[in-house]
Design a protein around this motif. Structure first.
Motif, PDB file in Angstrom:
ATOM      1  N   GLU A   1     -13.936 -13.800   9.702  1.00 22.28           N
ATOM      2  CA  GLU A   1     -14.494 -12.994   8.614  1.00 22.28           C
ATOM      3  C   GLU A   1     -15.904 -13.431   8.221  1.00 22.28           C
TER       4      GLU A   1
ATOM      5  N   ARG B   1      -8.684  -5.222  -6.299  1.00 23.50           N
ATOM      6  CA  ARG B   1      -9.606  -5.601  -5.241  1.00 23.50           C
ATOM      7  C   ARG B   1      -9.145  -6.781  -4.389  1.00 23.50           C
TER       8      ARG B   1
ATOM      9  N   TYR C   1       5.730  -8.805  -3.889  1.00 18.68           N
ATOM     10  CA  TYR C   1       5.764  -7.413  -3.435  1.00 18.68           C
ATOM     11  C   TYR C   1       7.189  -6.923  -3.370  1.00 18.68           C
TER      12      TYR C   1
ATOM     13  N   PRO D   1      -3.933  -8.278   7.695  1.00 20.07           N
ATOM     14  CA  PRO D   1      -4.368  -9.617   8.089  1.00 20.07           C
ATOM     15  C   PRO D   1      -5.766  -9.915   7.561  1.00 20.07           C
ATOM     16  N   GLY D   2      -6.121 -11.181   7.575  1.00 21.31           N
ATOM     17  CA  GLY D   2      -7.470 -11.559   7.154  1.00 21.31           C
ATOM     18  C   GLY D   2      -7.579 -11.632   5.650  1.00 21.31           C
TER      19      GLY D   2
ATOM     20  N   ASP E   1      -9.273  -9.437   3.585  1.00 20.41           N
ATOM     21  CA  ASP E   1      -9.680  -8.202   2.933  1.00 20.41           C
ATOM     22  C   ASP E   1      -8.578  -7.644   2.040  1.00 20.41           C
ATOM     23  N   GLY E   2      -8.918  -7.280   0.816  1.00 19.87           N
ATOM     24  CA  GLY E   2      -7.918  -6.883  -0.168  1.00 19.87           C
ATOM     25  C   GLY E   2      -7.747  -5.379  -0.352  1.00 19.87           C
TER      26      GLY E   2
ATOM     27  N   ASP F   1      -6.067  -2.325  -0.152  1.00 22.45           N
ATOM     28  CA  ASP F   1      -4.715  -1.978   0.297  1.00 22.45           C
ATOM     29  C   ASP F   1      -4.301  -0.540  -0.014  1.00 22.45           C
ATOM     30  N   ARG F   2      -5.287   0.295  -0.399  1.00 19.99           N
ATOM     31  CA  ARG F   2      -4.956   1.682  -0.742  1.00 19.99           C
ATOM     32  C   ARG F   2      -4.261   2.393   0.427  1.00 19.99           C
TER      33      ARG F   2
ATOM     34  N   LYS G   1      -0.742   0.988   1.347  1.00 22.62           N
ATOM     35  CA  LYS G   1       0.317   1.368   0.398  1.00 22.62           C
ATOM     36  C   LYS G   1       0.694   2.840   0.552  1.00 22.62           C
TER      37      LYS G   1
ATOM     38  N   PHE H   1       5.722  -3.344   3.364  1.00 21.69           N
ATOM     39  CA  PHE H   1       4.309  -3.743   3.289  1.00 21.69           C
ATOM     40  C   PHE H   1       4.239  -5.253   3.116  1.00 21.69           C
TER      41      PHE H   1
ATOM     42  N   GLY I   1       1.845  -7.063   1.952  1.00 22.01           N
ATOM     43  CA  GLY I   1       0.942  -7.597   0.928  1.00 22.01           C
ATOM     44  C   GLY I   1      -0.371  -7.971   1.597  1.00 22.01           C
ATOM     45  N   ILE I   2      -1.355  -8.326   0.770  1.00 22.29           N
ATOM     46  CA  ILE I   2      -2.683  -8.596   1.337  1.00 22.29           C
ATOM     47  C   ILE I   2      -2.835 -10.047   1.775  1.00 22.29           C
ATOM     48  N   ARG I   3      -3.884 -10.283   2.587  1.00 19.75           N
ATOM     49  CA  ARG I   3      -4.321 -11.626   2.984  1.00 19.75           C
ATOM     50  C   ARG I   3      -3.234 -12.417   3.701  1.00 19.75           C
TER      51      ARG I   3
ATOM     52  N   THR J   1      -1.889 -14.194   7.285  1.00 23.66           N
ATOM     53  CA  THR J   1      -2.353 -14.678   8.585  1.00 23.66           C
ATOM     54  C   THR J   1      -1.499 -14.024   9.681  1.00 23.66           C
TER      55      THR J   1
END
Lengths: 543, 132
Positions: A121, A193, A543, B13-14, B16-17, B19-20, B23, B38, B40-42, B44
């Motif tokens: 990234e 965000r 979640y 992955p990664g 980046d947040g 998530d629109r 979802k 799903f 969830g964000i972030r 690995t």
């Protein structure tokens, strides 16, 4: 016939303002040489409102853009500090008058460029900043007393602010001259965000430290830019955008008061950030309603006395989600309509997106088109020549009232839950946004709403456009640079400053002085963030 | 578990947040009676592999907007291979430059979706990938 009310406003509000601030032209005229007045009013209407007067629906200044245009501030940053510095200088040469720094995700989440989790990234969505040395490169040949700088940074905002302060000291710029904005709005990170690190309460502590530090040391600096932008981009409606933003604002005000700041000391330093979406009149109404809501919150709820406390100053960015990968040239048109909304709505600064952003990073060429879009609106369209030019339209006024009322209903609902922080712990805002996003997507699929080139007037061919790429080599350079900075720094100073920081993080004392000391010893963003991770813990949502 | 049943993990992955999209797709597929979760964000690639194993997913839908797709998708393939989960098919959606689509396909990705793709098209691609 002029009413007394109008005369009084002209003599007591408009004229003194113009005496101090002047106007861009001695006379404003249409292309047919008709004189353009400062503002137009429905005189005698009991609901008549004037710019520069509470509740500021028509604008926070009496003469708005007739005195000074908005700040044209294009968000940029990519690859490495060297390349981003070149792009900054190019934009300034092209007539941009403020900088807006995009940081890469590792910098935003407190990881060094050589951290395994960050590798893929580095430099992708912004510039990587590992240490003060990177900040020195990023602002090379850019005197900090001559420009204002906006930084889109949240969880690691105190560290980046500390670096900016340290850099100013090196450039011998007095800190009271520093102008700029720190996004520093963590609540919307949990809501929309996603670049949080620590749990909400601990994050709020760090944010309040920044508030307190700025109020004492950086009088011209905006310590927060409370953002509806990302809430809307995540799928909310215009009303939800305002409601959730102002609920967050109430939460921040409360925490600032608890930290001992006074409302009239703190409010004038707060700024906001909204999106400009496609529906032009709705967006103009939204900005007008936003000014009214903020004026009422500060004056009625928080009993602010200073008029500046009630003036909503905001930045606007056009809407990334409206950009299409299909027929990308159309994005220039969309962004122009959106930018018009921002200007018709009285924004203080503006970023216009580039046509290629549904595909990748904007090229230099398309970034310049975005700046030119702003310049054409400012200098050719005439919309900046009178204040609140659409005010008085039946449709606009009704929408302004409706958005205000609906937003207040939501704000009251969140207050009854116990405030924005409590509400986000139950994912209230997140769920509301998700619902709105889903409804909108279904409307697109059912062709109840249109996106030209996507669900109507599609074309077969995909255009081949060139955009900015981030090379592996540039990332390697960044990692190498970090290595050499770490090798050449005084480790004793680093260790001492980090130990001190950890000690202070465990108390209620303000962490900013210790963070500044740490960055001045060239401690890395990862090392400093790890101290806070150790003391505060990390947030993980369910979640 | 039923081998004919489609089980989808939508994963981010990664770092980046955004998530629109993730979802919306999760909800849509669930409404089409496709078992979907799903991440969830972030997350690995290792965490995604683990989550996929836990629900015995046969499809992973990757959503990524940060530009780190080539590296992260390659890593995910490696992780799945190490855990002997190479039967799991991967589809990718996000801000993907045209020139990278080929590279993703040659890694073995079964579908790449840019902005503006309809939900129906994604559902169809998932069903086709599963039926292969």
């Amino acid at each position: 016939m002029e009413t007394n009310k109008f005369k009084k406003w002209r003599e007591k509000v408009l004229k003194p303002f113009i005496t101090i601030n002047g106007e861009r032209k001695s006379i404003f005229t249409t292309l047919s040489n008709q004189k353009i007045e400062s503002t137009y009013n429905n005189q005698g209407d009991p609901k008549e409102e004037f710019p520069g007067e509470y509740p500021y629906t028509r604008g926070i200044y009496p003469s708005m853009y007739r005195s000074r245009l908005w700040t044209m501030r294009q968000y940029s940053g990519f690859s490495n500090p060297e390349k981003s510095n070149e792009r900054f200088k190019h934009l300034l040469e092209q007539g941009q008058n403020g900088l807006s720094v995009a940081f890469d995700l590792p910098t935003q989440i407190g990881y060094d460029s050589n951290n395994e989790i960050a590798q893929s990234e580095v430099g992708k969505v912004g510039v990587p900043i590992d240490t003060l040395a990177d900040m020195e490169t990023l602002f090379k040949d850019i005197p900090l007393d001559k420009i204002s700088t906006s930084m889109t940074i949240n969880a690691t905002a105190p560290i980046l602010l500390a670096m900016y302060v340290a850099l100013a000291k090196k450039q011998n710029v007095p800190l009271e001259q520093l102008r700029g904005t720190l996004q520093n709005d963590i609540l919307k990170e949990y809501i929309a965000r996603g670049t949080y690190i620590y749990p909400p309460k601990e994050s709020m502590k760090l944010i309040t430290d920044v508030f307190e530090y700025c109020s004492k040391t950086l009088p011209k600096w905006n310590p927060i830019s409370i953002s509806g932008y990302h809430i809307r981009e995540a799928g909310s409606t215009a009303t939800q955008e305002l409601a959730f933003t102002f609920s967050n604002a109430i939460e921040y005000l409360n925490s600032a008061l608890k930290a001992g700041l006074s409302i009239d000391e703190f409010c004038p330093q707060i700024s906001f950030f909204f999106v400009a979406q496609n529906n032009l009149i709705e967006e103009v109404a939204k900005y007008r309603a936003a000014r009214r809501i903020w004026a009422k919150i500060t004056k009625e709820m928080f009993k602010a006395k200073n008029p500046k406390s009630s003036m909503l100053r905001f930045h606007v960015q056009t809407a990334g989600v409206t950009l299409t990968a299909q027929q990308p040239d159309n994005n220039i048109i969309r962004s122009t309509i959106q930018a018009m909304a921002a200007v018709l709505g009285g924004a203080q600064s503006l970023h216009v997106n580039s046509k290629d952003e549904a595909l990748g990073l904007p090229s230099e060429n398309s970034a310049v088109i975005s700046l030119r879009t702003q310049q054409i609106i400012a200098l050719e369209s005439g919309v900046a020549d009178t204040v609140d030019p659409l005010g008085g339209s039946y449709y606009l006024e009704k929408l302004t009232d409706d958005i205000e009322n609906e937003a207040f209903d939501y704000i009251n609902k969140i207050e009854s839950i116990g405030g924005a922080l409590k509400a986000l712990e139950t994912q209230f805002q997140e769920n509301e946004i998700e619902d709105s996003a889903y409804v909108f997507q279904q409307e697109l699929e059912n062709q109840e709403r249109y996106m030209v080139g996507v669900n109507t007037f599609q074309e077969e061919s995909t255009e081949n456009i060139t955009f900015q790429k981030v090379s592996r080599r540039e990332i390697q350079q960044q990692i190498k640079k970090l290595g050499s900075v770490k090798k050449n720094r005084d480790m004793k100073k680093v260790d001492e400053s980090l130990r001190k920081l950890e000690k202070i993080a465990n108390t209620k004392d303000n962490t900013m002085p210790a963070i500044i000391e740490a960055v001045e010893s060239y401690s890395t963003i990862g090392e400093i963030s790890d101290i806070f991770r150790k003391v505060y813990g990390e947030y993980s949502p369910t979640y | 578990m039923d081998n004919n049943e489609i089980r989808v993990l939508i994963a981010k992955p990664g770092l980046d947040g955004h998530d629109r999209g993730a979802k919306v797709i999760t909800r849509y597929l669930s409404e089409q009676n496709i078992k979907t979760k799903f991440s969830g964000i972030r997350k690995t690639p290792e965490q995604i592999t683990e989550l996929a194993a836990k629900m015995d997913a046969n499809i992973i839908g990757i959503s990524i907007l940060s530009g780190a797709h080539l590296e992260l998708v390659a890593e995910l393939f490696d992780c799945l291979y190490k855990k002997e989960m190479d039967h799991v098919k991967i589809l990718v959606g996000g801000i993907i430059p045209e020139s990278d689509k080929e590279a993703l396909n040659s890694l073995g990705v079964k579908g790449v979706f840019g902005p503006g793709t309809s939900l129906e098209e994604i559902e169809l691609s998932i069903r086709n990938a599963h039926g292969e």
